[in-house]
Motif scaffolding. Structure first.
Motif, PDB file in Angstrom:
ATOM      1  N   PRO A  27     -33.595 -17.988 -10.875  1.00  0.00           N
ATOM      2  CA  PRO A  27     -33.377 -16.604 -10.433  1.00  0.00           C
ATOM      3  C   PRO A  27     -32.183 -15.975 -11.145  1.00  0.00           C
ATOM      4  O   PRO A  27     -31.333 -16.686 -11.702  1.00  0.00           O
ATOM      5  N   VAL A  28     -32.107 -14.645 -11.093  1.00  0.00           N
ATOM      6  CA  VAL A  28     -31.059 -13.894 -11.782  1.00  0.00           C
ATOM      7  C   VAL A  28     -30.308 -13.035 -10.772  1.00  0.00           C
ATOM      8  O   VAL A  28     -30.925 -12.390  -9.906  1.00  0.00           O
ATOM      9  N   ILE A  29     -28.991 -13.004 -10.882  1.00  0.00           N
ATOM     10  CA  ILE A  29     -28.181 -12.096 -10.063  1.00  0.00           C
ATOM     11  C   ILE A  29     -27.574 -11.031 -10.971  1.00  0.00           C
ATOM     12  O   ILE A  29     -27.051 -11.336 -12.047  1.00  0.00           O
ATOM     13  N   ILE A  30     -27.684  -9.769 -10.556  1.00  0.00           N
ATOM     14  CA  ILE A  30     -27.170  -8.631 -11.318  1.00  0.00           C
ATOM     15  C   ILE A  30     -26.087  -7.960 -10.484  1.00  0.00           C
ATOM     16  O   ILE A  30     -26.340  -7.533  -9.347  1.00  0.00           O
ATOM     17  N   CYS A  31     -24.877  -7.865 -11.021  1.00  0.00           N
ATOM     18  CA  CYS A  31     -23.769  -7.231 -10.305  1.00  0.00           C
ATOM     19  C   CYS A  31     -23.812  -5.717 -10.522  1.00  0.00           C
ATOM     20  O   CYS A  31     -23.912  -5.254 -11.658  1.00  0.00           O
ATOM     21  N   LEU A  32     -23.725  -4.972  -9.431  1.00  0.00           N
ATOM     22  CA  LEU A  32     -23.741  -3.512  -9.476  1.00  0.00           C
ATOM     23  C   LEU A  32     -22.336  -3.018  -9.155  1.00  0.00           C
ATOM     24  O   LEU A  32     -21.952  -2.902  -7.991  1.00  0.00           O
ATOM     25  N   GLY A  33     -21.564  -2.729 -10.184  1.00  0.00           N
ATOM     26  CA  GLY A  33     -20.167  -2.368 -10.003  1.00  0.00           C
ATOM     27  C   GLY A  33     -19.896  -0.889 -10.169  1.00  0.00           C
ATOM     28  O   GLY A  33     -20.728  -0.038  -9.861  1.00  0.00           O
ATOM     29  N   ALA A  34     -18.714  -0.569 -10.674  1.00  0.00           N
ATOM     30  CA  ALA A  34     -18.302   0.824 -10.859  1.00  0.00           C
ATOM     31  C   ALA A  34     -17.071   0.850 -11.749  1.00  0.00           C
ATOM     32  O   ALA A  34     -16.377  -0.160 -11.920  1.00  0.00           O
ATOM     33  N   ILE A  35     -16.816   2.016 -12.322  1.00  0.00           N
ATOM     34  CA  ILE A  35     -15.546   2.309 -13.000  1.00  0.00           C
ATOM     35  C   ILE A  35     -14.883   3.388 -12.151  1.00  0.00           C
ATOM     36  O   ILE A  35     -15.318   4.537 -12.147  1.00  0.00           O
ATOM     37  N   GLU A  36     -13.850   3.008 -11.415  1.00  0.00           N
ATOM     38  CA  GLU A  36     -13.345   3.879 -10.350  1.00  0.00           C
ATOM     39  C   GLU A  36     -11.865   3.599 -10.099  1.00  0.00           C
ATOM     40  O   GLU A  36     -11.439   2.440 -10.072  1.00  0.00           O
ATOM     41  N   GLN A  37     -11.108   4.666  -9.903  1.00  0.00           N
ATOM     42  CA  GLN A  37      -9.690   4.496  -9.601  1.00  0.00           C
ATOM     43  C   GLN A  37      -9.506   3.663  -8.338  1.00  0.00           C
ATOM     44  O   GLN A  37     -10.256   3.793  -7.380  1.00  0.00           O
ATOM     45  N   HIS A  38      -8.526   2.781  -8.364  1.00  0.00           N
ATOM     46  CA  HIS A  38      -8.189   1.959  -7.200  1.00  0.00           C
ATOM     47  C   HIS A  38      -6.693   2.022  -6.927  1.00  0.00           C
ATOM     48  O   HIS A  38      -6.024   0.995  -6.755  1.00  0.00           O
TER      49      HIS A  38
END
Length: 275
Positions: free
Chosen positions: A22-33
């Motif tokens: 199986p494959v895991i795909i990370c759904l991230g962001a480019i966002e100020q923290h």
């Protein structure tokens, strides 16, 4: 052999297909923290948690392929960032949903049949759910979303290292980043901040993207003062020790989910009591 998609050659990926990995795909962001964390925090955290889950699964004899991450996500909810700050690069919900489907369909075209979409940015949850639903309807693949943000508070209940609730850019995220990318964290720049009325609540009042029942997407009047710097919480409470514990706890939960879901399609369930 590595199980990182980007590090594998084509014959090695073909072998993973033959082994039905199986494959895991990370759904991230480019966002100020805030001023103390990098704009890639959501993506870096998701990838770090996926690696931890893979480590746990490896020890259980279960392979998991770390797929290509999607690093662009939706704009922050106003309840977390009422004012724009330099660094955030967002895309629309429609484009995000299409991007997730395009990437997943390419993997499915090659023959991968079980995909896990790991939510690393709360705002990505709703379109990711829709993408998974449509992919499951339109293909013979099994596409499952995993949102650790919803359960992290429950997993940590009664054993939190922090004296007060933590939100965006707070001690939880900061502690994890102190482990995953320590050189990117500047604790001196992280000043505690809580909006007015923070913590005033009622049953189910949390927003849906963290497991609640009330979707409020405008900011109550005067909630954020002029010195708001993208943080909700108290980064000064952060520690690498807390980060290690949180990564272990959340990564193990993700591994439990994957193992249970894999058992549904490949054999009798084994982890019902642990998930």
């Amino acid at each position: 052999m590595s199980d990182d998609y980007l590090r594998l050659r084509s014959p090695e990926l073909s072998a993973a297909l033959q082994d039905d990995v199986p494959v895991i795909i990370c759904l991230g962001a480019i966002e100020q923290h805030g001023d103390h964390l990098p704009v890639g925090t959501d993506t870096i955290q998701a990838e770090g948690l996926a690696r931890k889950a893979k480590e746990v699964l490896d020890a259980r004899g279960i392979r998991l392929l770390l797929g290509p991450s999607i690093t662009f996500g939706l704009r922050q909810f106003p309840s977390e960032a009422p004012r724009d700050r330099v660094g955030t690069v967002s895309i629309s919900s429609g484009l995000f949903q299409s991007l997730v489907k395009e990437v997943a369909n390419e993997l499915i075209r090659h023959g991968f049949r079980r995909l896990y979409l790991l939510i690393g940015h709360a705002e990505n949850d709703a379109p990711a759910q829709l993408a998974a639903k449509e992919l499951s309807e339109e293909t013979d693949a099994v596409v499952t979303t995993i949102n650790w943000l919803v359960v992290s508070g429950r997993l940590n209940k009664g054993s939190s290292a922090f004296s007060s609730p933590q939100g965006h850019g707070g001690a939880g995220e900061t502690s994890r980043m102190m482990v995953l990318l320590p050189d990117s964290v500047d604790l001196r720049a992280g000043k505690a901040f809580y909006p007015k009325r923070y913590g005033e609540t009622y049953e189910g009042a949390d927003p849906p993207y963290v497991g609640g029942a009330v979707g409020r997407y405008k900011t109550p009047p005067d909630s954020f003062s002029s010195d708001f710097a993208g943080i909700i919480g108290s980064p000064e409470e952060s520690s690498a020790e807390a980060g290690v514990r949180l990564i272990d706890m959340i990564g193990t939960w993700i591994a439990d989910v994957v193992e249970f879901e894999e058992s549904i399609w490949k054999g009798p369930p084994r982890l019902a009591s642990r998930v």
